[in-house]
Write a protein that holds these residues in place. Structure first.
Motif, PDB file in Angstrom:
ATOM      1  N   GLY A  97       0.790  -1.229   0.000  1.00 42.87           N
ATOM      2  CA  GLY A  97       0.000   0.000   0.000  1.00 42.87           C
ATOM      3  C   GLY A  97       0.821   1.277   0.000  1.00 42.87           C
ATOM      4  O   GLY A  97       0.309   2.327   0.381  1.00 42.87           O
ATOM      5  N   LEU A  98       2.060   1.225  -0.426  1.00 45.01           N
ATOM      6  CA  LEU A  98       2.910   2.409  -0.487  1.00 45.01           C
ATOM      7  C   LEU A  98       3.135   2.819  -1.939  1.00 45.01           C
ATOM      8  O   LEU A  98       2.916   2.031  -2.859  1.00 45.01           O
ATOM      9  CB  LEU A  98       4.254   2.129   0.197  1.00 45.01           C
ATOM     10  N   ASP A  99       3.584   4.037  -2.131  1.00 43.55           N
ATOM     11  CA  ASP A  99       3.849   4.544  -3.474  1.00 43.55           C
ATOM     12  C   ASP A  99       5.094   3.876  -4.041  1.00 43.55           C
ATOM     13  O   ASP A  99       6.163   3.954  -3.453  1.00 43.55           O
ATOM     14  CB  ASP A  99       4.054   6.059  -3.405  1.00 43.55           C
ATOM     15  N   PRO A 100       4.993   3.215  -5.204  1.00 44.50           N
ATOM     16  CA  PRO A 100       6.158   2.558  -5.797  1.00 44.50           C
ATOM     17  C   PRO A 100       7.297   3.522  -6.130  1.00 44.50           C
ATOM     18  O   PRO A 100       8.446   3.111  -6.251  1.00 44.50           O
ATOM     19  CB  PRO A 100       5.621   1.910  -7.067  1.00 44.50           C
ATOM     20  N   ALA A 101       6.997   4.815  -6.250  1.00 48.62           N
ATOM     21  CA  ALA A 101       8.049   5.800  -6.540  1.00 48.62           C
ATOM     22  C   ALA A 101       9.030   5.933  -5.381  1.00 48.62           C
ATOM     23  O   ALA A 101      10.127   6.456  -5.562  1.00 48.62           O
ATOM     24  CB  ALA A 101       7.428   7.146  -6.865  1.00 48.62           C
ATOM     25  N   LEU A 102       8.654   5.467  -4.201  1.00 47.57           N
ATOM     26  CA  LEU A 102       9.581   5.505  -3.059  1.00 47.57           C
ATOM     27  C   LEU A 102      10.836   4.677  -3.322  1.00 47.57           C
ATOM     28  O   LEU A 102      11.871   4.913  -2.708  1.00 47.57           O
ATOM     29  CB  LEU A 102       8.902   4.960  -1.798  1.00 47.57           C
ATOM     30  N   ALA A 103      10.750   3.713  -4.224  1.00 47.07           N
ATOM     31  CA  ALA A 103      11.912   2.870  -4.524  1.00 47.07           C
ATOM     32  C   ALA A 103      13.066   3.696  -5.063  1.00 47.07           C
ATOM     33  O   ALA A 103      14.226   3.325  -4.909  1.00 47.07           O
ATOM     34  CB  ALA A 103      11.535   1.775  -5.516  1.00 47.07           C
ATOM     35  N   ASP A 104      12.750   4.829  -5.685  1.00 50.81           N
ATOM     36  CA  ASP A 104      13.785   5.691  -6.247  1.00 50.81           C
ATOM     37  C   ASP A 104      14.113   6.872  -5.341  1.00 50.81           C
ATOM     38  O   ASP A 104      14.747   7.831  -5.772  1.00 50.81           O
ATOM     39  CB  ASP A 104      13.336   6.216  -7.618  1.00 50.81           C
TER      40      ASP A 104
END
Length: 145
Positions: A97-104
């Protein structure tokens, strides 16, 4: 950030693809984006390979052949693990449930810091990246342009 950490069974479920409760989202974000995330990812991927490597080590034959058999499997495994790391990290974030953009996040912070240093060094005005670049609006179809 909360100090909620998953228990052993929750962690196994998390590693197998089960989402953790909302109270552990901070832990998931730190696990996927924090320091050492690539190391943790590689170790998690290599653990299932250990029994295979042990089995190959007991095959009769010269030691060099046994080592080369293990390397023949280990090198592509590590290569593909590194290549698929960003995809796996985005999957973990999306699944919890988190924003996948956090990976970057780390990459974006590093680029932002570099841009700030560049502006400071060459006395450029500090601009937002969201400002108009002078490009045509994209709300029209190509035929209308």
């Amino acid at each position: 950030m909360s100090e909620n950490r998953p228990g052993p069974m929750q962690r196994v479920g998390y590693l197998l693809g089960r989402p953790l409760p909302e109270s552990m989202r901070d832990w998931v974000a730190r696990d996927v984006t924090g320091p050492g995330n690539l190391r943790r990812y590689l170790v998690r991927g290599l653990i299932p390979f250990v029994p295979i490597a042990v089995g190959l080590a007991f095959i009769p034959g010269p030691p060099l052949i046994r080592v080369l058999m293990i390397l023949l499997l280990l090198i592509p495994l590590v290569y593909f693990q590194l290549a698929l790391s960003p995809i796996y990290r985005r999957h973990l974030l999306r699944n919890n449930g988190l924003d996948p953009a956090l990976a970057d996040k780390v990459k974006i912070e590093r680029i932002s810091a570099t841009a700030q240093d560049y502006r400071a060094r060459y006395q450029l005005p500090d601009t937002d990246t969201d400002t108009d670049t002078g490009a045509e609006p994209t709300d029209r179809t190509p035929r209308e342009r």
